[in-house]
Scaffold this motif. Structure first.
Motif, short mmCIF file in Angstrom:
data_model
loop_
_atom_site.label_atom_id
_atom_site.label_comp_id
_atom_site.label_asym_id
_atom_site.label_seq_id
_atom_site.Cartn_x
_atom_site.Cartn_y
_atom_site.Cartn_z
N ARG A 106 48.19 40.91 45.07
CA ARG A 106 46.82 41.36 45.30
C ARG A 106 45.91 40.94 44.15
N GLY A 110 42.96 38.12 44.56
CA GLY A 110 41.58 38.40 44.16
C GLY A 110 41.04 37.36 43.20
N HIS A 163 44.89 43.72 50.89
CA HIS A 163 43.64 43.14 50.40
C HIS A 163 43.76 42.71 48.94
N GLY A 164 43.12 41.59 48.62
CA GLY A 164 43.06 41.14 47.24
C GLY A 164 42.27 42.12 46.38
N THR A 166 39.78 42.62 43.01
CA THR A 166 38.94 42.15 41.91
C THR A 166 38.39 43.38 41.19
N ALA A 199 41.94 38.49 38.00
CA ALA A 199 41.24 39.43 38.88
C ALA A 199 39.95 39.96 38.29
#
Length: 251
Positions: A106, A110, A163-164, A166, A199
């Motif tokens: 993940r 991101g 979901h990625g 950030t 990220a």
């Protein structure tokens, strides 16, 4: 191109209450302790942390946790941090537990601009079906639980959508870095540090040894400087201050 900042305090000056942070390290290995201590000194609170674990009692992110500065943790391991467990079970801390490999991907996703991906990890469990306790109420009931995730079949096998990640900032520690932000990590410190750095929208790296651009061979760079915005050079004492989580000896 010179990304070196004079002090950790200056590098963290724009971290505000409620900011999200990706933090490198695994146990006590590769933890950006100097940046964490500087962040503690700022008094910033309500932090949302993404890290493999939340430090141990009295070290790493455990310092911010004990001070009540962290409101949410996305991680994969509680470990030996008794204060982490206490805050989670008493309803003081929202905790999103995720499989360790999924967390790593993940963060990488991101950083690469990939919004989501499918993985088999967690299919058939509460990771995919939902219902994992994220936040407890003071009476011990579950106040917030994880939502169900999309599951799709590919070539006869089920996969769950993740979901990625950030974050506003990333804090990492490297063995060697140059003024352009290119970083090299030693041994176990090359764990979540490169992924966390990718990220973060603003990545701050504390480096044990600072070298001039061109000194590092491109083939030995683990993280290119495009992912790093600020570099803080550690003193010799700071660079040598490394704790051992579990000291094991034999006769």
């Amino acid at each position: 191109m010179d990304k070196v900042v004079a002090t950790a305090q200056e590098a963290l000056a724009d971290v505000v209450d409620g900011a999200s942070l990706a933090v490198g390290g695994f146990g006590l290995s590769g933890v950006p302790d100097v940046l964490i201590q500087a962040l503690y000194a700022t008094g910033t609170t309500g932090l949302r942390v993404v890290s493999n674990n939340c430090g141990v009692d009295g070290a790493g992110l455990g310092i911010l946790l004990a001070a009540g500065r962290i409101s949410r943790v996305t991680g994969s391991y509680v470990g030996d941090n008794k204060e982490f467990a206490r805050q989670y079970l008493s309803g003081e801390l929202l905790v999103e537990l995720t499989p360790q490999g999924t967390l790593a991907e993940r963060l990488r996703a991101g950083g690469c601009g990939v919004p989501a991906f499918f993985t088999p990890a967690g299919v058939g469990t509460q990771v995919a079906d939902g219902g994992l306790p994220w936040l407890y109420a003071p009476d011990g009931t579950v106040a917030v639980s994880s939502p169900p995730k999309e599951v799709r079949e590919f070539d006869g096998r089920s996969y769950v959508l993740e979901h990625g990640i950030t974050t506003d900032f990333a804090l990492v520690r490297a063995a060697v870095g140059d003024r352009h932000g290119n970083l090299v990590f030693h041994r176990a410190a090359r764990n979540f540090n490169p992924l966390a750095a990718m990220a973060g929208r603003i990545t701050i790296a504390e480096v044990e040894q600072l070298v001039e651009p061109g000194v590092l061979d491109p083939d030995e760079i683990h993280l290119p400087g495009i992912f790093v915005q600020r570099v803080v050079e550690l003193t010799a004492e700071q660079a040598a201050d490394k704790r051992i989580e579990k000291r094991t000896v034999r006769h």
